[in-house]
Scaffold this motif. Structure first.
Motif, PDB file in Angstrom:
ATOM      1  N   LEU A  19      47.869  39.236  41.211  1.00 31.81           N
ATOM      2  CA  LEU A  19      48.839  40.038  41.960  1.00 31.81           C
ATOM      3  C   LEU A  19      48.145  41.141  42.757  1.00 31.81           C
ATOM      4  O   LEU A  19      48.516  41.422  43.905  1.00 31.81           O
ATOM      5  CB  LEU A  19      49.877  40.627  41.018  1.00 31.81           C
ATOM      6  CG  LEU A  19      50.763  39.602  40.300  1.00 31.81           C
ATOM      7  CD1 LEU A  19      51.674  40.289  39.294  1.00 31.81           C
ATOM      8  CD2 LEU A  19      51.558  38.793  41.284  1.00 31.81           C
ATOM      9  N   PHE A  20      47.116  41.743  42.180  1.00 35.08           N
ATOM     10  CA  PHE A  20      46.356  42.778  42.879  1.00 35.08           C
ATOM     11  C   PHE A  20      45.654  42.186  44.100  1.00 35.08           C
ATOM     12  O   PHE A  20      45.598  42.808  45.169  1.00 35.08           O
ATOM     13  CB  PHE A  20      45.350  43.422  41.920  1.00 35.08           C
ATOM     14  CG  PHE A  20      44.574  44.544  42.534  1.00 35.08           C
ATOM     15  CD1 PHE A  20      45.196  45.730  42.852  1.00 35.08           C
ATOM     16  CD2 PHE A  20      43.226  44.395  42.796  1.00 35.08           C
ATOM     17  CE1 PHE A  20      44.480  46.771  43.430  1.00 35.08           C
ATOM     18  CE2 PHE A  20      42.506  45.423  43.369  1.00 35.08           C
ATOM     19  CZ  PHE A  20      43.136  46.613  43.689  1.00 35.08           C
ATOM     20  N   GLY A  21      45.121  40.974  43.968  1.00 33.89           N
ATOM     21  CA  GLY A  21      44.472  40.306  45.093  1.00 33.89           C
ATOM     22  C   GLY A  21      45.448  40.008  46.219  1.00 33.89           C
ATOM     23  O   GLY A  21      45.115  40.142  47.398  1.00 33.89           O
ATOM     24  N   VAL A  22      46.657  39.618  45.854  1.00 36.11           N
ATOM     25  CA  VAL A  22      47.694  39.360  46.863  1.00 36.11           C
ATOM     26  C   VAL A  22      48.040  40.650  47.594  1.00 36.11           C
ATOM     27  O   VAL A  22      48.176  40.666  48.832  1.00 36.11           O
ATOM     28  CB  VAL A  22      48.947  38.726  46.215  1.00 36.11           C
ATOM     29  CG1 VAL A  22      50.114  38.706  47.183  1.00 36.11           C
ATOM     30  CG2 VAL A  22      48.632  37.334  45.719  1.00 36.11           C
TER      31      VAL A  22
ATOM     32  N   LEU B  46      38.982  43.266  50.860  1.00 32.53           N
ATOM     33  CA  LEU B  46      39.023  41.898  50.357  1.00 32.53           C
ATOM     34  C   LEU B  46      37.950  41.641  49.302  1.00 32.53           C
ATOM     35  O   LEU B  46      38.017  40.644  48.577  1.00 32.53           O
ATOM     36  CB  LEU B  46      38.850  40.903  51.512  1.00 32.53           C
ATOM     37  CG  LEU B  46      39.991  40.891  52.531  1.00 32.53           C
ATOM     38  CD1 LEU B  46      39.645  39.956  53.672  1.00 32.53           C
ATOM     39  CD2 LEU B  46      41.285  40.472  51.871  1.00 32.53           C
ATOM     40  N   LEU B  47      36.968  42.509  49.200  1.00 30.55           N
ATOM     41  CA  LEU B  47      35.930  42.358  48.178  1.00 30.55           C
ATOM     42  C   LEU B  47      36.410  42.816  46.797  1.00 30.55           C
ATOM     43  O   LEU B  47      35.874  42.379  45.786  1.00 30.55           O
ATOM     44  CB  LEU B  47      34.677  43.139  48.572  1.00 30.55           C
ATOM     45  CG  LEU B  47      33.967  42.661  49.833  1.00 30.55           C
ATOM     46  CD1 LEU B  47      32.817  43.598  50.164  1.00 30.55           C
ATOM     47  CD2 LEU B  47      33.479  41.248  49.656  1.00 30.55           C
ATOM     48  N   VAL B  48      37.404  43.685  46.757  1.00 27.30           N
ATOM     49  CA  VAL B  48      37.873  44.242  45.486  1.00 27.30           C
ATOM     50  C   VAL B  48      38.413  43.170  44.541  1.00 27.30           C
ATOM     51  O   VAL B  48      38.076  43.170  43.351  1.00 27.30           O
ATOM     52  CB  VAL B  48      38.921  45.350  45.747  1.00 27.30           C
ATOM     53  CG1 VAL B  48      39.494  45.877  44.451  1.00 27.30           C
ATOM     54  CG2 VAL B  48      38.293  46.482  46.544  1.00 27.30           C
ATOM     55  N   PRO B  49      39.216  42.202  44.995  1.00 33.56           N
ATOM     56  CA  PRO B  49      39.716  41.178  44.059  1.00 33.56           C
ATOM     57  C   PRO B  49      38.611  40.285  43.482  1.00 33.56           C
ATOM     58  O   PRO B  49      38.853  39.586  42.496  1.00 33.56           O
ATOM     59  CB  PRO B  49      40.689  40.352  44.897  1.00 33.56           C
ATOM     60  CG  PRO B  49      41.097  41.234  46.001  1.00 33.56           C
ATOM     61  CD  PRO B  49      39.922  42.109  46.283  1.00 33.56           C
ATOM     62  N   LEU B  50      37.431  40.308  44.055  1.00 27.84           N
ATOM     63  CA  LEU B  50      36.345  39.502  43.506  1.00 27.84           C
ATOM     64  C   LEU B  50      35.908  39.980  42.121  1.00 27.84           C
ATOM     65  O   LEU B  50      35.247  39.252  41.390  1.00 27.84           O
ATOM     66  CB  LEU B  50      35.148  39.499  44.460  1.00 27.84           C
ATOM     67  CG  LEU B  50      35.382  38.794  45.798  1.00 27.84           C
ATOM     68  CD1 LEU B  50      34.150  38.900  46.666  1.00 27.84           C
ATOM     69  CD2 LEU B  50      35.764  37.350  45.584  1.00 27.84           C
ATOM     70  N   VAL B  51      36.311  41.182  41.754  1.00 33.75           N
ATOM     71  CA  VAL B  51      36.008  41.697  40.418  1.00 33.75           C
ATOM     72  C   VAL B  51      36.657  40.807  39.363  1.00 33.75           C
ATOM     73  O   VAL B  51      36.143  40.666  38.256  1.00 33.75           O
ATOM     74  CB  VAL B  51      36.486  43.161  40.293  1.00 33.75           C
ATOM     75  CG1 VAL B  51      36.338  43.686  38.882  1.00 33.75           C
ATOM     76  CG2 VAL B  51      35.720  44.030  41.273  1.00 33.75           C
ATOM     77  N   ALA B  52      37.756  40.158  39.719  1.00 45.67           N
ATOM     78  CA  ALA B  52      38.449  39.275  38.773  1.00 45.67           C
ATOM     79  C   ALA B  52      37.586  38.078  38.393  1.00 45.67           C
ATOM     80  O   ALA B  52      37.860  37.410  37.394  1.00 45.67           O
ATOM     81  CB  ALA B  52      39.768  38.804  39.362  1.00 45.67           C
ATOM     82  N   LEU B  53      36.552  37.794  39.161  1.00 46.86           N
ATOM     83  CA  LEU B  53      35.661  36.689  38.821  1.00 46.86           C
ATOM     84  C   LEU B  53      34.660  37.050  37.732  1.00 46.86           C
ATOM     85  O   LEU B  53      33.993  36.173  37.192  1.00 46.86           O
ATOM     86  CB  LEU B  53      34.903  36.226  40.077  1.00 46.86           C
ATOM     87  CG  LEU B  53      35.778  35.664  41.194  1.00 46.86           C
ATOM     88  CD1 LEU B  53      34.916  35.336  42.399  1.00 46.86           C
ATOM     89  CD2 LEU B  53      36.529  34.438  40.722  1.00 46.86           C
TER      90      LEU B  53
END
Length: 102
Positions: free
Chosen positions: A65-68, A31-38
């Motif tokens: 979409l990757f976060g989902v 769940l930490l990986v999509p935080l890169v989008a920030l």
């Protein structure tokens, strides 16, 4: 005729599984990986374009979409985790059948 479920026998402490109180699972790190989008500087540019859409927009959509997908994976991998406590349930079957929860 009213059906009543048999009373549950309490499980002795010796037979209870030893489970940590914390709900930790290595899959939750995903769940930490999509935080890169920030991190806006990573995608704050126009080129390369995809079907005429600037990188800034389609990268955000791809990150969403990757976060989902990451969240879906974590939910599927951690679905069968149960929290076991030494406290009884607040509502058992008999209370629910009698409507005592209202």
């Amino acid at each position: 005729m009213t059906r009543v479920s048999p009373p549950r026998a309490p499980v002795s402490p010796a037979r209870r599984p030893v489970i940590s109180r914390a709900r930790w699972n290595p899959w939750t790190l995903l769940l930490l990986v999509p935080l890169v989008a920030l991190l806006t500087p990573l995608y704050n540019r126009i080129e390369p374009r995809l079907l005429g859409v600037p990188f800034f927009y389609w990268a955000q959509l791809a990150g969403l979409l990757f976060g989902v997908v990451c969240t879906l994976i974590v939910v599927r991998k951690t679905r069968r985790e149960y929290v076991v406590t030494d406290r009884p349930d607040l509502l058992d079957v008999d209370h629910l059948d009698e409507g005592a929860w209202r």
